[in-house]
Design a protein around this motif. Structure first.
Motif, PDB file in Angstrom:
ATOM      1  N   SER A 143       0.828  -1.206   0.000  1.00 22.74           N
ATOM      2  CA  SER A 143       0.000   0.000   0.000  1.00 22.74           C
ATOM      3  C   SER A 143       0.859   1.251   0.000  1.00 22.74           C
ATOM      4  O   SER A 143       0.490   2.271  -0.568  1.00 22.74           O
ATOM      5  CB  SER A 143      -0.925   0.006   1.222  1.00 22.74           C
ATOM      6  N   ASN A 144       2.018   1.169   0.659  1.00 19.40           N
ATOM      7  CA  ASN A 144       2.902   2.325   0.772  1.00 19.40           C
ATOM      8  C   ASN A 144       4.345   1.916   0.558  1.00 19.40           C
ATOM      9  O   ASN A 144       4.753   0.831   0.957  1.00 19.40           O
ATOM     10  CB  ASN A 144       2.763   2.955   2.160  1.00 19.40           C
ATOM     11  N   SER A 184       0.819  -2.599  -8.750  1.00 20.51           N
ATOM     12  CA  SER A 184      -0.329  -2.167  -7.954  1.00 20.51           C
ATOM     13  C   SER A 184      -1.334  -3.303  -7.826  1.00 20.51           C
ATOM     14  O   SER A 184      -1.295  -4.283  -8.576  1.00 20.51           O
ATOM     15  CB  SER A 184      -1.002  -0.962  -8.620  1.00 20.51           C
ATOM     16  N   SER A 185      -2.262  -3.154  -6.894  1.00 14.03           N
ATOM     17  CA  SER A 185      -3.313  -4.171  -6.736  1.00 14.03           C
ATOM     18  C   SER A 185      -4.157  -4.265  -8.002  1.00 14.03           C
ATOM     19  O   SER A 185      -4.609  -5.352  -8.376  1.00 14.03           O
ATOM     20  CB  SER A 185      -4.197  -3.842  -5.530  1.00 14.03           C
ATOM     21  N   ILE A 243       0.201  -4.028   3.948  1.00 14.11           N
ATOM     22  CA  ILE A 243      -1.188  -3.987   3.484  1.00 14.11           C
ATOM     23  C   ILE A 243      -1.942  -3.083   4.441  1.00 14.11           C
ATOM     24  O   ILE A 243      -2.149  -3.423   5.605  1.00 14.11           O
ATOM     25  CB  ILE A 243      -1.842  -5.386   3.469  1.00 14.11           C
ATOM     26  N   THR A 244      -2.337  -1.903   3.948  1.00 19.76           N
ATOM     27  CA  THR A 244      -3.128  -0.978   4.750  1.00 19.76           C
ATOM     28  C   THR A 244      -4.290  -0.484   3.894  1.00 19.76           C
ATOM     29  O   THR A 244      -4.239  -0.577   2.664  1.00 19.76           O
ATOM     30  CB  THR A 244      -2.285   0.224   5.208  1.00 19.76           C
ATOM     31  N   ASP A 277      -6.521   1.032   1.380  1.00 15.03           N
ATOM     32  CA  ASP A 277      -6.300   1.898   0.228  1.00 15.03           C
ATOM     33  C   ASP A 277      -7.178   1.388  -0.912  1.00 15.03           C
ATOM     34  O   ASP A 277      -7.407   0.180  -1.042  1.00 15.03           O
ATOM     35  CB  ASP A 277      -4.825   1.869  -0.184  1.00 15.03           C
ATOM     36  N   HIS A 278      -7.653   2.285  -1.732  1.00 13.83           N
ATOM     37  CA  HIS A 278      -8.480   1.903  -2.899  1.00 13.83           C
ATOM     38  C   HIS A 278      -9.662   1.021  -2.501  1.00 13.83           C
ATOM     39  O   HIS A 278     -10.118   0.188  -3.301  1.00 13.83           O
ATOM     40  CB  HIS A 278      -7.631   1.162  -3.948  1.00 13.83           C
ATOM     41  N   TYR A 284      -9.144  -6.420  -0.607  1.00 20.39           N
ATOM     42  CA  TYR A 284      -7.936  -5.702  -1.046  1.00 20.39           C
ATOM     43  C   TYR A 284      -6.681  -6.496  -0.686  1.00 20.39           C
ATOM     44  O   TYR A 284      -5.751  -6.626  -1.487  1.00 20.39           O
ATOM     45  CB  TYR A 284      -7.928  -4.323  -0.389  1.00 20.39           C
ATOM     46  N   LYS A 318      -3.542  -8.074  -3.024  1.00 21.42           N
ATOM     47  CA  LYS A 318      -2.106  -7.900  -2.794  1.00 21.42           C
ATOM     48  C   LYS A 318      -1.378  -9.246  -2.712  1.00 21.42           C
ATOM     49  O   LYS A 318      -0.239  -9.387  -3.181  1.00 21.42           O
ATOM     50  CB  LYS A 318      -1.870  -7.114  -1.502  1.00 21.42           C
ATOM     51  N   ASN A 345      -3.032   7.983   0.362  1.00 26.54           N
ATOM     52  CA  ASN A 345      -3.841   7.241   1.322  1.00 26.54           C
ATOM     53  C   ASN A 345      -3.428   7.622   2.740  1.00 26.54           C
ATOM     54  O   ASN A 345      -2.396   8.255   2.964  1.00 26.54           O
ATOM     55  CB  ASN A 345      -3.749   5.724   1.095  1.00 26.54           C
TER      56      ASN A 345
END
Length: 462
Positions: A127-128, A175-176, A195-196, A198-199, A210, A214, A347
């Motif tokens: 995610s980041n 990206s996912s 994994i946090t 996002d989207h 999500y 990932k 995010n």
């Protein structure tokens, strides 16, 4: 159609008998996929529901690839053998639903390009931090003399490079959205940073959906492959309870000692891979500072050690690396006030990392397109570090609701120039004005890059 309809029709008739590949989206990945598909002898057609930029329009015209702009024509799309979809197009888009109903395969550019290269891939998601980690990994490998390309969610299209280059390795930022359309693809080295949330708007607002996206980074891996992951990330550990990687796994942590992988002890990073000689490096020597960047550096360091690169080369590269634009980028110091551009923080977790790395009082510029954000994780940092919030977006209600009890001043603005000027007046000598939006940019800007560029221009006008 924003091209010669006759060209499209005549090309179709000439290509009878050839498999037809239709590409949705005429950005970097779409045009790259079109170039590779044409090279491989497919009947190619490109369709974009938005406006195709002049740069990509000229690229398609120079290759005589037929295309349409600002619409999707069913008759020209639903006769495809296979569709290559831009990551930005959601699965519930009307044209995608029609394609799926017809039983036509929909894949990503990455999936398509991998069919035509024997190069090995280092695939980095999370995610980041994935852009920073991808760039750092590429920097280390390139400095070590590895024949390596950089692609995916960054730089030039993977497909275009497969068509024109002969790299032995690729570092791919994934990206996912890309992972959702990757099926046979296999990463030789897979890196999952975190994994946090996002989207979540693309995943029915369910974190587990999500997270499952990932985790596709390790699909198809076998015992000869490598999986690198953060042992401190709760959602990753939760997902790993249900999915057992077949690849050799190397975790990294700043909280506990790791036997095989990387860990932080006092101020020193330790990286040890099987019988390779251990790499140690103090965090003060890292080019990238802040807790989140210790994780990013560990992940890149493990990749380098897996590839058996020399310790001095790794240390040198990790100490002289320059970070990506729009990620905690120092813009200027004016009247004793630092201005930091973190526009790439789209995010909440990215903004958390940015605030966590601040050592002064902050005037925070945030806001934009809210993607189902949960701002609660920011509350402690906002209380302790943020003296004012300048909202930059069309609808700022959720930011007001989240932080009205935590800061005295929350101001609404509707341009980068206005936000920058107000933040400057609210800040004092020794403070930091931090643009770290926690939101997408598309309500007021073309992209996070556009938002960051406008912020930097406004700072320079102060």
């Amino acid at each position: 159609m924003n091209t010669n309809q006759n060209t499209a029709n005549s090309t179709q008739s000439e290509m009878v008998g050839k498999s037809r590949v239709v590409i949705l989206g005429a950005g970097e990945s779409g045009v790259g996929a079109a170039k590779l598909a044409q090279l491989k002898g497919f009947d190619v057609f490109v369709s974009d529901f938005g406006v195709i930029t002049d740069k990509y329009k000229k690229a398609l015209e120079s290759l005589s690839i037929p295309f349409e702009s600002e619409k999707h024509t069913d008759d020209l799309i639903l006769n495809a053998t296979e569709v290559i979809k831009s990551p930005g197009i959601p699965a519930n888009a009307p044209i995608i639903k029609k394609i799926v109903e017809k039983g036509i395969s929909v894949i990503s550019e990455i999936e398509f390009a991998k069919r035509y290269t024997n190069a090995k891939t280092i695939c980095i998601t999370g995610s980041n931090g994935k852009t920073t980690t991808s760039l750092l990994t590429y920097h280390i490998l390139k400095n070590a003399g590895v024949n390596v390309g950089l692609a995916g969610n960054i730089g030039k299209s993977f497909a275009a490079q497969v068509a024109t280059e002969s790299f032995e390795w690729y570092v791919l930022e994934i990206s996912s959205f890309m992972l959702d359309e990757m099926f046979q693809f296999k990463a030789d080295i897979a890196v999952l940073l975190n994994i946090t949330p996002d989207h979540l708007d693309r995943y029915e607002y369910k974190l587990e959906k999500y997270a499952a996206s990932k985790m596709r980074i390790i699909q198809n891996q076998n015992a000869d492959d490598v999986f690198i992951y953060c042992a401190d990330d709760d959602e990753t550990l939760k997902a790993l309870k249900n999915i057992k990687p077949l690849a050799k796994s190397f975790p990294f942590s700043i909280e506990k000692k790791i036997d095989q992988g990387a860990y932080l002890e006092h101020d020193t990073i330790h990286i040890l891979i099987e019988s390779n000689n251990e790499l140690t490096m103090t965090i003060t020597d890292l080019a990238l500072q802040g807790k989140h960047n210790i994780y990013n550096s560990m992940a890149s360091g493990i990749v380098a050690k897996v590839l058996e690169l020399r310790n001095p080369t790794i240390r040198e590269s990790m100490s002289d690396f320059k970070n990506v634009e729009h990620r905690l980028e120092h813009v200027a110091k004016i009247s004793g006030i630092d201005f930091i551009n973190d526009s790439k923080a789209t995010n909440v977790n990215s903004t958390w990392y940015a605030l966590e790395s601040m050592t002064t009082d902050v005037v925070l510029i945030m806001g934009g397109v809210d993607k189902g954000n949960d701002y609660s994780m920011l509350k402690d940092l906002v209380k302790s570090k943020v003296k004012a919030i300048v909202c930059l977006g069309k609808d700022n209600k959720r930011i007001h609701d989240a932080f009205e009890d935590d800061v005295e001043i929350i101001v609404n603005t509707f341009s980068a120039e206005e936000a920058t000027q107000i933040a400057f007046h609210l800040a004092k000598r020794g403070n930091t004005v931090l643009l770290s939006p926690a939101c997408a940019s598309f309500d007021l800007f073309n992209s996070y890059e556009d938002r960051g560029d406008q912020f930097k221009a406004a700072v320079r006008e102060l």
